[in-house]
Design a protein around this motif. Structure first.
Motif, PDB file in Angstrom:
ATOM      1  N   GLU A 172       0.832  -1.207   0.000  1.00 36.07           N
ATOM      2  CA  GLU A 172       0.000   0.000   0.000  1.00 36.07           C
ATOM      3  C   GLU A 172       0.867   1.258   0.000  1.00 36.07           C
ATOM      4  O   GLU A 172       0.584   2.236  -0.709  1.00 36.07           O
TER       5      GLU A 172
ATOM      6  N   ASP B 248      -8.545   2.087  -1.950  1.00 37.78           N
ATOM      7  CA  ASP B 248      -9.581   1.914  -0.925  1.00 37.78           C
ATOM      8  C   ASP B 248      -8.906   1.175   0.234  1.00 37.78           C
ATOM      9  O   ASP B 248      -8.806  -0.052   0.232  1.00 37.78           O
ATOM     10  N   SER B 249      -8.409   1.919   1.216  1.00 40.09           N
ATOM     11  CA  SER B 249      -7.644   1.329   2.310  1.00 40.09           C
ATOM     12  C   SER B 249      -8.487   0.414   3.185  1.00 40.09           C
ATOM     13  O   SER B 249      -7.970  -0.543   3.769  1.00 40.09           O
ATOM     14  N   HIS B 250      -9.787   0.724   3.294  1.00 37.61           N
ATOM     15  CA  HIS B 250     -10.648  -0.096   4.149  1.00 37.61           C
ATOM     16  C   HIS B 250     -10.847  -1.490   3.553  1.00 37.61           C
ATOM     17  O   HIS B 250     -10.683  -2.501   4.245  1.00 37.61           O
ATOM     18  N   ASN B 251     -11.179  -1.520   2.271  1.00 33.84           N
ATOM     19  CA  ASN B 251     -11.444  -2.812   1.620  1.00 33.84           C
ATOM     20  C   ASN B 251     -10.199  -3.399   0.946  1.00 33.84           C
ATOM     21  O   ASN B 251     -10.267  -4.485   0.368  1.00 33.84           O
ATOM     22  N   LYS B 252      -9.087  -2.658   1.002  1.00 30.52           N
ATOM     23  CA  LYS B 252      -7.816  -3.098   0.412  1.00 30.52           C
ATOM     24  C   LYS B 252      -7.977  -3.413  -1.080  1.00 30.52           C
ATOM     25  O   LYS B 252      -7.638  -4.488  -1.572  1.00 30.52           O
TER      26      LYS B 252
END
Length: 443
Positions: free
Chosen positions: A370, A387-391
């Motif tokens: 990331e 989208d860091s939450h859903n990777k």
């Protein structure tokens, strides 16, 4: 007589004091236990063999390998005439290999005495040639003195002597010989501007060059571009190097080096089509790659998008590459460029990418991946958002369909405007409704 391209004294001193020993203080030790020092050194001859052995001794973190490199360097020096280098290597060994590998003062005295006699004879002969104005003899005299200085490690003086032969060259062959001598010494002194300059001079000679000379010039130009961090130019020169090079340039470079240097520079700088046409499908360069199968495999893995396997091969090669006298400074940069190109190429075909899957492919963690992706996005090398939450990585591909419609609409509007302008002009001319030069107007 003025001499073109004076060599800085500091550069000459660095070479005379151990052919690269200046690296020792600033470089962190490298562990490469799998390197076969004897087999590695056998690829080279002359002073570059010594330079590489001493570089390994200074950089490796394994004492057994260090002592093996120093032992081989000591024996190699005793077959030559560089007494200062003998003193330096004996001091580096420091008695760890026993009395046989200590300072041999008798050998030093004998070589020094013989060198003084030889130098005096060469200078007297040259003075005689200059007095009699025998052009060819003067050229050969300067060459002989240059060879003498080179053999004794006085590289700056050798450089000057070789340069002076330029004014006495009468044929293309003489010019090429002068250029090759200057290139050789300039590489050892680290004066790569001179290398590029004299490669160009040699290539511009009116007569056609021998294929072996052409291959040597390509390899030398590749080295010069590598050292100046012009990786794309370096790659081009290495992949253009003829297989005629063989072991004919072992005093500078081995054919295995051409494969390694060329492949890494190409992976870091060539686009996909160039990599295919100039490296993979290049029958000439493929012959070099066959000498280093692991490098051939990593090139094929990269092109086939097997990035994890490619990067794995690179990591295995890294310890040995860090012990390469020419490549060590560029390993980190080249590896980073290759990795970034792999990441970019991996993301190109997709609208969205699962970071977990991608991290597995690149054998890294999602967090580290990331960060790499964020840096590439910031540098505008990847058009995407994370989208860091859903990777998930979402590509920002342009809407080609909408862009095409917009271009067609704009073209139609431009055409309509031009037609209206032409009709208006035609009507104005038809009715003679124009501005006369006198300033009057007819209705």
């Amino acid at each position: 007589m003025d001499v073109e391209g004076e060599v800085p004294a500091a550069a000459a001193a660095a070479v005379m004091n151990g052919l690269g020993g200046a690296e020792e203080a600033s470089a962190a030790p490298v562990s490469a236990e799998q390197l076969d020092v004897e087999a590695y050194a056998a690829q080279y001859s002359g002073r570059t063999r010594l330079a590489r052995l001493l570089f390994i001794a200074d950089r490796c973190g394994v004492e057994a390998m260090q002592l093996e490199a120093l032992r081989m360097a000591y024996d190699e020096i005793k077959r030559g005439e560089d007494v200062q280098l003998h003193r330096d290597v004996a001091a580096k060994i420091g008695g760890r290999l026993g009395p046989r590998f200590g300072l041999d003062q008798a050998w030093v005295d004998t070589v020094t005495r013989r060198a003084d006699q030889r130098k005096e004879k060469l200078e007297n002969e040259l003075n005689g040639y200059r007095t009699n104005l025998i052009k060819e003899s003067i050229r050969m005299g300067y060459n002989d003195i240059g060879d003498f200085f080179y053999a004794h490690g006085q590289l700056s003086d050798a450089f000057k002597s070789y340069i002076r032969t330029r004014d006495y060259c009468t044929t293309s062959k003489h010019i090429v010989q002068m250029c090759m001598n200057v290139i050789l010494v300039s590489i050892e002194l680290g004066q790569y501007a001179h290398v590029s300059n004299y490669v160009s001079k040699a290539e511009q000679t009116p007569d056609s060059l021998d294929p072996i000379i052409v291959a040597k010039l390509k390899a030398a130009a590749g080295l010069a571009n590598l050292e100046t961090k012009k990786y794309k130019l370096a790659a081009r020169k290495f992949v253009e190097t003829g297989i005629e090079l063989g072991n004919n340039y072992s005093e500078v470079i081995a054919p295995q080096d051409v494969a390694v240097y060329g492949a890494l520079c190409a992976l870091a700088s060539f686009d996909r089509s160039d990599l295919k046409s100039k490296v993979i499908d290049n029958i000439n360069f493929r012959n070099f790659l066959e000498l280093v199968p692991e490098v051939r495999e990593l090139v094929n893995d990269f092109y086939a998008s097997r990035y994890g396997s490619c990067l794995g091969h690179l990591e295995k090669l890294k310890p040995n590459l860090l012990l390469d006298v020419h490549l060590h400074e560029h390993v980190e940069t080249l590896y980073m460029d290759i990795r970034h190109k792999a990441i970019i190429q991996y993301t190109l075909p997709f609208i969205s990418v699962d970071l977990n899957t991608m991290a597995t492919a690149f054998k890294t963690s999602v967090t580290m991946l990331e960060k790499e992706l964020a840096a590439l996005i910031t540098e505008n090398k990847i058009q995407a958002r994370i989208d860091s939450h859903n990777k998930i990585l979402y590509a920002r591909h342009a809407d080609q369909r909408n862009a095409t419609f917009q271009r067609v609409l704009q073209t139609g509007n431009d055409f309509e405007r031009d037609v209206k302008s032409m009709l208006l002009r035609a009507n104005l001319l038809k009715h003679d409704y124009i501005q006369k030069t006198s300033g009057s107007r007819k209705m």
